[in-house]
Design an enzyme around this catalytic site. Structure first.
Site, short mmCIF file in Angstrom:
data_model
loop_
_atom_site.label_atom_id
_atom_site.label_comp_id
_atom_site.label_asym_id
_atom_site.label_seq_id
_atom_site.Cartn_x
_atom_site.Cartn_y
_atom_site.Cartn_z
N ARG A 52 3.58 6.29 13.32
CA ARG A 52 3.91 5.80 14.30
C ARG A 52 2.61 5.38 14.59
O ARG A 52 2.71 4.16 15.97
CB ARG A 52 3.84 6.78 15.56
CG ARG A 52 4.63 6.62 16.63
CD ARG A 52 4.87 7.31 17.57
NE ARG A 52 4.12 8.18 17.95
CZ ARG A 52 4.23 9.41 18.96
NH1 ARG A 52 5.80 10.05 18.94
NH2 ARG A 52 3.19 10.77 18.80
N ARG A 100 -11.79 -11.89 29.89
CA ARG A 100 -10.73 -11.96 31.18
C ARG A 100 -9.71 -13.26 31.02
O ARG A 100 -10.11 -13.84 31.62
CB ARG A 100 -10.92 -11.45 32.69
CG ARG A 100 -9.66 -11.05 33.10
CD ARG A 100 -9.26 -10.74 34.41
NE ARG A 100 -7.87 -10.01 35.12
CZ ARG A 100 -7.10 -10.04 35.30
NH1 ARG A 100 -7.20 -11.60 36.43
NH2 ARG A 100 -5.96 -10.20 35.65
N LYS A 147 3.77 3.52 21.35
CA LYS A 147 3.22 4.35 22.42
C LYS A 147 1.36 3.47 22.58
O LYS A 147 0.72 4.05 22.32
CB LYS A 147 2.55 5.38 21.45
CG LYS A 147 2.12 7.19 22.20
CD LYS A 147 2.12 7.78 21.24
CE LYS A 147 1.61 9.40 22.03
NZ LYS A 147 2.21 9.50 22.96
#
Length: 288
Positions: A52, A100, A147
């Site tokens: 996964r 960023r 996830k």
């Protein structure tokens, strides 16, 4: 406890394990995680978690920083270094660090972090009493089969529910239950059928969920994968959640209404027993 943490190829004391403030996992929640349980010195359901992990990374286009054999070796080594015989191994891989910017380059070096948590996994008092859950509106992002570390909504809802005396929440979307804050949710109907939400991007494709479906079939229990409502849940004979750390956790009430007779049911109890037995037989021993 002064744990040893793994960070990008180094074994460090936890106080010295530092991730860049420019890491996209910190700035954008641009990261994947997995949690593997350790029982009796064995990794539980590790192959499913590793598979996964790769699916989630592929979905976000984050390269896997280590090979399959090295990843398994790292899990065993961090357990040995922290003398974990029972507990959890947490792994997180972010896209990496950059100044960023919403737009990211394709050549970032991923950040890989691992740490352990000592925990008496087999001594969970809630297995005997069951959980009380509260329904709340689904408010997470749409790609829940991945996830990611985007867990803020789950954390806020679970914390608010805990302050009201509940153990966890159930998310409801368009009238149907998706899952709990960090676990898949299942019911046992009055005719003895196991019902779980069918796989889609509405919920995480749980490793324990898949194992329970396999065990239920082997035990001769009828199973259905489909959507179900809050009302169907309230009228069920039993209910439970599944996750990597709680395995099969009975649910005895929803929004203050009893499920079944309000106690841990026999099917939930039996599935927990055979899951633990099965996983201990299949578990990958940590010791060399």
């Amino acid at each position: 406890m002064d744990r040893t943490v793994y960070l990008n190829g180094e074994w460090l004391p936890e106080a010295d394990a530092k991730v860049s403030v420019f890491d996209r996992g910190f700035l954008f929640a641009d990261a994947i995680y997995e949690v593997t349980a350790v029982i009796d010195g064995k990794l539980i359901a590790y192959p499913g978690h590793a598979a996964r992990l790769r699916r989630s990374l592929d979905a976000l286009g984050i390269p896997m920083p280590v090979g399959d054999d090295e990843l398994l070796a790292l899990h065993k080594e961090i357990a040995r270094r922290n003398t974990i015989q029972e507990g959890l191994i947490y792994l997180q891989i972010s896209r990496g660090a950059q100044d960023r910017d919403f737009v990211f380059p394709q050549d970032l070096a991923p950040t890989l972090v691992m740490f352990t948590q000592a925990k008496r996994v087999l001594d969970n008092p809630k297995w005997k009493t069951g959980l009380s859950l509260q329904t709340v509106p689904e408010g997470r992002w749409a790609q829940r089969q991945i996830k990611t570390v985007q867990l803020l909504y789950s954390s806020l809802m679970k914390t608010e529910a805990a302050r009201k005396g509940y153990d966890d929440v159930l998310f409801v979307e368009d009238g149907y239950i998706t899952e709990a804050s960090s676990a898949n949710f299942h019911i046992i109907t009055t005719d003895g059928t196991l019902v779980t939400r069918d796989l889609s991007n509405a919920l995480l494709h749980g490793i324990t969920r898949g194992s329970i479906l396999d065990l239920a079939q082997r035990a001769g229990l009828k199973a259905e994968e489909r959507s179900f409502t809050v009302d169907e849940t309230r009228s069920a004979a039993e209910a439970f959640i599944t996750s990597a750390s709680s395995f099969v956790m009975p649910v005895v009430s929803l929004d203050g209404h009893k499920i079944g007779d309000g106690t841990v049911g026999p099917t939930s109890r039996r599935l927990l027993e055979i899951y633990i037995e099965d996983q201990l037989q299949q578990g990958d021993a940590i010791a060399p």
